[in-house]
Design a protein around this motif. Sequence first.
Motif, PDB file in Angstrom:
ATOM      1  N   UNK A   1       2.528  -3.561  -3.027  1.00 31.09           N
ATOM      2  CA  UNK A   1       2.548  -3.329  -1.578  1.00 31.09           C
ATOM      3  C   UNK A   1       1.305  -2.558  -1.145  1.00 31.09           C
ATOM      4  N   UNK A   2       0.953  -1.511  -1.883  1.00 36.11           N
ATOM      5  CA  UNK A   2      -0.215  -0.707  -1.502  1.00 36.11           C
ATOM      6  C   UNK A   2      -1.501  -1.508  -1.667  1.00 36.11           C
TER       7      UNK A   2
ATOM      8  N   UNK B   1       1.034  -9.085   6.044  1.00 33.80           N
ATOM      9  CA  UNK B   1       2.403  -9.568   6.258  1.00 33.80           C
ATOM     10  C   UNK B   1       3.202  -9.458   4.965  1.00 33.80           C
ATOM     11  N   UNK B   2       2.583  -9.873   3.859  1.00 38.21           N
ATOM     12  CA  UNK B   2       3.259  -9.796   2.566  1.00 38.21           C
ATOM     13  C   UNK B   2       3.582  -8.351   2.204  1.00 38.21           C
ATOM     14  N   UNK B   3       2.646  -7.452   2.459  1.00 45.16           N
ATOM     15  CA  UNK B   3       2.888  -6.039   2.158  1.00 45.16           C
ATOM     16  C   UNK B   3       4.073  -5.507   2.964  1.00 45.16           C
TER      17      UNK B   3
ATOM     18  N   UNK C   1      -2.100  -3.919 -10.816  1.00 43.96           N
ATOM     19  CA  UNK C   1      -0.825  -4.470 -10.324  1.00 43.96           C
ATOM     20  C   UNK C   1      -0.263  -5.477 -11.311  1.00 43.96           C
ATOM     21  N   UNK C   2      -1.115  -6.395 -11.752  1.00 45.51           N
ATOM     22  CA  UNK C   2      -0.626  -7.458 -12.648  1.00 45.51           C
ATOM     23  C   UNK C   2      -0.372  -6.925 -14.049  1.00 45.51           C
ATOM     24  N   UNK C   3      -1.072  -5.882 -14.444  1.00 46.77           N
ATOM     25  CA  UNK C   3      -0.766  -5.228 -15.720  1.00 46.77           C
ATOM     26  C   UNK C   3       0.627  -4.599 -15.654  1.00 46.77           C
ATOM     27  N   UNK C   4       0.958  -4.017 -14.501  1.00 48.53           N
ATOM     28  CA  UNK C   4       2.299  -3.455 -14.327  1.00 48.53           C
ATOM     29  C   UNK C   4       3.358  -4.546 -14.367  1.00 48.53           C
ATOM     30  N   UNK C   5       3.031  -5.718 -13.813  1.00 50.20           N
ATOM     31  CA  UNK C   5       3.974  -6.840 -13.850  1.00 50.20           C
ATOM     32  C   UNK C   5       4.221  -7.290 -15.289  1.00 50.20           C
TER      33      UNK C   5
END
Length: 234
Positions: free
Chosen positions: A210-211, A13-15, A180-184
């Motif tokens: 998302x992925x 759902x979040x994606x 993902x969190x490194x990108x954040x």
Amino acid sequence: MLARRWAGAALLVSAAVNLAAALLMRLVLAEALPAGSTEAGRLAYVAAHREAVVASWGVWVAATVTLLLALWALASALDAARHPYLPFAFALACVGASLDIAADVIQMSALPALAELSADPDPSASAAARASFRAWEAAAVALTGGAGNTLYALAGTLYAVAAFRTAWFPRWLAWWGAAVWAAAWTASAALIWAPAFLPLTVGTTMVMYVSWAAATGLSLLRGHGEPAPLRRPD
């Protein structure tokens, strides 16, 4: 294993909602953001497309809520009792979401109103509206891209630690989540030291989240890591 399946559904759902928000950012909101156009262009665009802009930011509020839903469900699946820092991580995400939603509310209320007031034929009133627009816009960027995103990155890092320490959690998804969190973290750094790269870093983070959420959700719904059912001897 119900917690894992529930987490899988929440992640899917979040994606989906975050994908919709990302598409609206590209198709509707790009020209309403500092990196998208000049100040005059943003004022004119927001004033002319107020309903679409407000609705798009509303979808971003929903995306933030579903992110919290996913993290809450994932904490249960990872067994927060075995990772006592996960409740703290979720609390950090909640604070980040509060700041994020506050920024969205500014984008939905103060900025459209000021954009319309900037067209006032009275030069002094127009100048005051433009100055207020700049101040509120800076506050919104600091709330979401600065404070909110940094808290998400910190919370996500703790979730990644828990994923690596959970035997059944697929290692490739744990590494993907860590990326993902490194990108954040990179997006938060870009806001301070390289604002020109902020759209790229935020866009990259959204695509990766998302992925990852979709892949993790499908993996959990398929029962990855669940023990095989016992078979009766022949």
